[in-house]
Write a protein that holds these residues in place. Structure first.
Motif, PDB file in Angstrom:
ATOM      1  N   PRO A   7       0.805  -1.232   0.000  1.00  0.00           N
ATOM      2  CA  PRO A   7       0.000   0.000   0.000  1.00  0.00           C
ATOM      3  C   PRO A   7       0.835   1.279   0.000  1.00  0.00           C
ATOM      4  N   GLY A   8       1.989   1.275   0.643  1.00  0.00           N
ATOM      5  CA  GLY A   8       2.847   2.461   0.659  1.00  0.00           C
ATOM      6  C   GLY A   8       3.501   2.778  -0.667  1.00  0.00           C
ATOM      7  N   ASP A   9       3.514   1.824  -1.594  1.00  0.00           N
ATOM      8  CA  ASP A   9       4.118   2.010  -2.921  1.00  0.00           C
ATOM      9  C   ASP A   9       3.168   2.648  -3.923  1.00  0.00           C
ATOM     10  N   LEU A  10       1.885   2.723  -3.609  1.00  0.00           N
ATOM     11  CA  LEU A  10       0.859   3.027  -4.603  1.00  0.00           C
ATOM     12  C   LEU A  10       0.673   4.523  -4.828  1.00  0.00           C
ATOM     13  N   ARG A  17      -2.644 -10.352  -3.687  1.00  0.00           N
ATOM     14  CA  ARG A  17      -2.227 -11.677  -4.146  1.00  0.00           C
ATOM     15  C   ARG A  17      -2.791 -11.955  -5.541  1.00  0.00           C
ATOM     16  N   GLY A  18      -2.235 -12.969  -6.167  1.00  0.00           N
ATOM     17  CA  GLY A  18      -2.742 -13.460  -7.442  1.00  0.00           C
ATOM     18  C   GLY A  18      -2.708 -12.416  -8.532  1.00  0.00           C
ATOM     19  N   PRO A  19      -3.761 -12.360  -9.330  1.00  0.00           N
ATOM     20  CA  PRO A  19      -3.768 -11.447 -10.472  1.00  0.00           C
ATOM     21  C   PRO A  19      -3.962  -9.985 -10.083  1.00  0.00           C
ATOM     22  N   PHE A  20      -4.374  -9.749  -8.858  1.00  0.00           N
ATOM     23  CA  PHE A  20      -4.765  -8.397  -8.466  1.00  0.00           C
ATOM     24  C   PHE A  20      -3.587  -7.439  -8.388  1.00  0.00           C
ATOM     25  N   ASP A  21      -2.416  -7.918  -7.963  1.00  0.00           N
ATOM     26  CA  ASP A  21      -1.242  -7.042  -7.923  1.00  0.00           C
ATOM     27  C   ASP A  21      -0.886  -6.566  -9.329  1.00  0.00           C
ATOM     28  N   ALA A  22      -0.929  -7.454 -10.300  1.00  0.00           N
ATOM     29  CA  ALA A  22      -0.599  -7.057 -11.680  1.00  0.00           C
ATOM     30  C   ALA A  22      -1.573  -6.005 -12.193  1.00  0.00           C
ATOM     31  N   MET A  23      -2.826  -6.072 -11.775  1.00  0.00           N
ATOM     32  CA  MET A  23      -3.820  -5.091 -12.220  1.00  0.00           C
ATOM     33  C   MET A  23      -3.429  -3.675 -11.819  1.00  0.00           C
ATOM     34  N   LEU A  24      -2.702  -3.553 -10.721  1.00  0.00           N
ATOM     35  CA  LEU A  24      -2.283  -2.234 -10.251  1.00  0.00           C
ATOM     36  C   LEU A  24      -1.305  -1.560 -11.207  1.00  0.00           C
ATOM     37  N   ARG A  25      -0.658  -2.316 -12.076  1.00  0.00           N
ATOM     38  CA  ARG A  25       0.357  -1.767 -12.984  1.00  0.00           C
ATOM     39  C   ARG A  25      -0.259  -0.890 -14.063  1.00  0.00           C
ATOM     40  N   SER A  26      -1.538  -1.093 -14.327  1.00  0.00           N
ATOM     41  CA  SER A  26      -2.272  -0.266 -15.282  1.00  0.00           C
ATOM     42  C   SER A  26      -3.663  -0.025 -14.700  1.00  0.00           C
ATOM     43  N   PRO A  27      -3.798   0.987 -13.842  1.00  0.00           N
ATOM     44  CA  PRO A  27      -5.062   1.170 -13.129  1.00  0.00           C
ATOM     45  C   PRO A  27      -6.295   1.297 -14.027  1.00  0.00           C
ATOM     46  N   ALA A  28      -6.186   1.917 -15.180  1.00  0.00           N
ATOM     47  CA  ALA A  28      -7.358   2.060 -16.048  1.00  0.00           C
ATOM     48  C   ALA A  28      -7.833   0.694 -16.537  1.00  0.00           C
ATOM     49  N   VAL A  29      -6.919  -0.115 -17.033  1.00  0.00           N
ATOM     50  CA  VAL A  29      -7.278  -1.452 -17.510  1.00  0.00           C
ATOM     51  C   VAL A  29      -7.579  -2.364 -16.321  1.00  0.00           C
TER      52      VAL A  29
END
Length: 184
Positions: A10-13, A46-58
């Motif tokens: 959370p501190g990285d976001l 966890r899982g796919p959710f962390d990767a989703m953070l890499r492109s917030p719109a998508v």
């Protein structure tokens, strides 16, 4: 294989990532019984959710589709989990298999049924669940024959077949992302 990206805490976001994080951790996935944890002890997703953070719109659109598929379709809980677990087995997606087997057990799938799904075997299912299983396997190969279309549309209605195709496509996408980012 080791992960290709370091999980974000959370501190990285940044603000857009924080908003998506809040949607995932405060949305329907976080309500009710938790069959698998959404976050690790450090707060990273966890899982796919962390990767989703890499492109917030998508990622936002993707997680909203996932929430709709999980919580707002005509598919019964058993049908939904049957289909998800077939995708996980077909794509050899460890995270999806492990997390959704827990959900499937709570939806009433037996250990024998889960073992069969790991082997892409739907012969133990009957009625509408059998139609969903056969349709899912065919969708994983790219189409429904006329006979499978007839069976699926009779079992689910045309809106339900649309929802099933969306489910299969969504979980195939997640499995691909999990594999590419080496999350499993």
């Amino acid at each position: 294989m080791s992960p290709r990206i370091r999980p974000l805490t959370p501190g990285d976001l940044d603000p857009e990532q924080s908003a998506l994080y809040a949607q995932i951790t405060g949305g329907p996935r976080a309500q009710g019984p938790q069959h698998f944890p959404l976050t690790d002890v450090d707060g990273s997703l966890r899982g796919p959710f962390d990767a989703m953070l890499r492109s917030p719109a998508v990622g936002t659109a993707q997680q909203e589709l996932g929430a709709a598929i999980r919580y707002r379709t005509r598919l019964t809980d058993r049908m939904r989990e049957l289909a998800i677990l077939l995708v996980a087995a077909h794509r050899d997606s460890t995270f999806e298999r492990e997390s959704h087997e827990a959900v499937a057990r709570s939806a009433g799938l037996s250990d024998d049924e889960l073992t069969a799904l790991r082997a892409l075997d739907v012969s133990c299912f009957t009625g509408d669940e059998a139609a969903v299983g056969r349709a899912t396997l065919a969708l994983l190969d790219g189409d429904l024959s006329d006979d499978l279309w007839d069976a699926a549309s009779q079992a689910l209605g045309v809106p339900g077949v649309f929802e099933l195709t969306a489910l299969v496509g969504y979980y195939v996408t997640l499995a691909l992302q999990l594999h590419v980012f080496r999350v499993d």
